[in-house]
Design an enzyme around this catalytic site. Structure first.
Site, PDB file in Angstrom:
ATOM      1  N   HIS A 115       5.024   8.376  13.514  1.00 22.40           N
ATOM      2  CA  HIS A 115       4.140   7.243  13.804  1.00 22.40           C
ATOM      3  C   HIS A 115       4.954   6.001  14.125  1.00 22.40           C
ATOM      4  CE1 HIS A 115       5.087   6.323   9.634  1.00 22.40           C
ATOM      5  NE2 HIS A 115       4.261   5.296   9.557  1.00 22.40           N
ATOM      6  N   HIS A 168       0.811  -1.225   0.000  1.00 27.52           N
ATOM      7  CA  HIS A 168       0.000   0.000   0.000  1.00 27.52           C
ATOM      8  C   HIS A 168       0.841   1.271   0.000  1.00 27.52           C
ATOM      9  CE1 HIS A 168       0.821  -0.718   4.322  1.00 27.52           C
ATOM     10  NE2 HIS A 168       0.804   0.599   4.413  1.00 27.52           N
TER      11      HIS A 168
END
Length: 320
Positions: A179, A115
């Site tokens: 993140h 992705h």
């Protein structure tokens, strides 16, 4: 010749764990403006810098950088699956130019991507096969990791090559910002998971892939409720990073070590090296002007979510 850069965070969690509708609308507006700029630019070639999440690159052979001569997306998290339109001769020329510049990069004639590559092509161009694309992998999760300096030098070498092509070239950087989702680490997993990280995870059974995706989804849900359950997002660092790129001070990041970055903003923040490479590539076309900056911490996506575009000063971006 002309060039445009568009960097954008990616997230596999869109549609699974989403923020409030107003935030979704805001992000969709950012993507729509970026897509309109790209449509107006009408790129003839895309050079896409992106990471992998143990879906295409494993510890059987883990390069710092790899340039794809052909590539196929696996379709994880409902992103598009199938082959990219990779111009083989130009990809080979790009790899040769990078090596000639003194940057060691692997090549692949059967690159498998996830992705991190597919999502930006879908969002920004409408599909993974809408434009010829040279995919460039930057290792962002598997230690030992490349440095900011090496990512910058890679981007500069690719930018110099692109500047010789007499084409409209779009550079995309995919990933980040701060993140740390639950990505396994070789030093802290059992024998079965270690085997997956060393290559057997390349073709996961459907049930195991679904279980893997559910772990990420559940981690995001816990993070929304308790932002101490994962490494916290770091908006201050994210905004400072965007400042650095926008002002053209890319080399300022050379002195930031990998361990320090992980401690500051999370172990997956190394994906921002795709942004560094994209902006460094653009810098080969001369001074640039940045615009269309966006930033918001989005716990639902376990990400400091951002976007930034730029173009050489000689052809400034129009405000979308």
């Amino acid at each position: 010749m002309s060039a445009l850069v568009q960097c954008l965070s990616h997230t596999p969690l869109v549609g699974y764990v989403d923020p409030a509708p107003a935030v979704l609308d805001e992000v969709e507006g950012v993507v729509a403006r970026a897509r309109a700029q790209i449509e107006a630019f009408a790129p003839e070639l895309v050079i896409l810098f992106a990471p992998d999440h143990y879906n295409g690159f494993f510890y059987d052979v883990m390069p710092s950088f790899c340039i794809g001569m052909a590539a196929r997306a696996i379709g994880d998290f409902d992103t598009a699956a199938g082959p990219f339109d990779v111009p083989k001769a130009q990809a080979e020329g790009c790899a040769s130019a990078v090596l000639d510049a003194g940057v060691d990069a692997a090549v692949s004639y059967c690159m498998q991507v996830d992705h991190g590559f597919a999502q930006p092509l879908e969002l920004l161009l409408g599909g993974i096969d809408r434009c010829p694309v040279i995919p460039v992998f930057i290792n962002s999760v598997a230690v030992p990791l490349p440095s900011f300096q090496r990512a910058r030098l890679l981007g500069e070498a690719i930018g110099r090559y692109a500047s010789t092509l007499d084409k409209r070239v779009l550079f995309i950087g995919s990933g980040g910002l701060s993140h740390q989702p639950p990505v396994p680490e070789l030093a802290h997993v059992d024998a079965r998971m270690a085997d997956r990280l060393m290559g057997s995870g390349r073709d996961l059974p459907a049930d195991e892939r679904e279980a893997r995706q559910q772990r990420v989804i559940q981690a995001a849900r816990r993070f929304v409720e308790d932002q101490g359950s994962l490494h916290p997002l770091n908006p201050a660092w994210d905004q400072g990073f965007l400042d650095t790129l926008a002002c053209g001070r890319i080399s300022d990041l050379d002195s930031l070590g990998n361990a320090e970055l992980s401690a500051l903003a999370g172990k997956s923040t190394h994906e921002v090296k795709t942004w560094v490479a994209a902006f460094a590539a653009l810098s080969a076309f001369g001074p640039y002007q940045a615009c269309d900056r966006y930033y918001r911490p989005i716990p639902e996506w376990i990400a400091g979510f951002g976007a930034l575009a730029a173009r050489p000063e000689c052809s400034p971006l129009k405000e979308a």
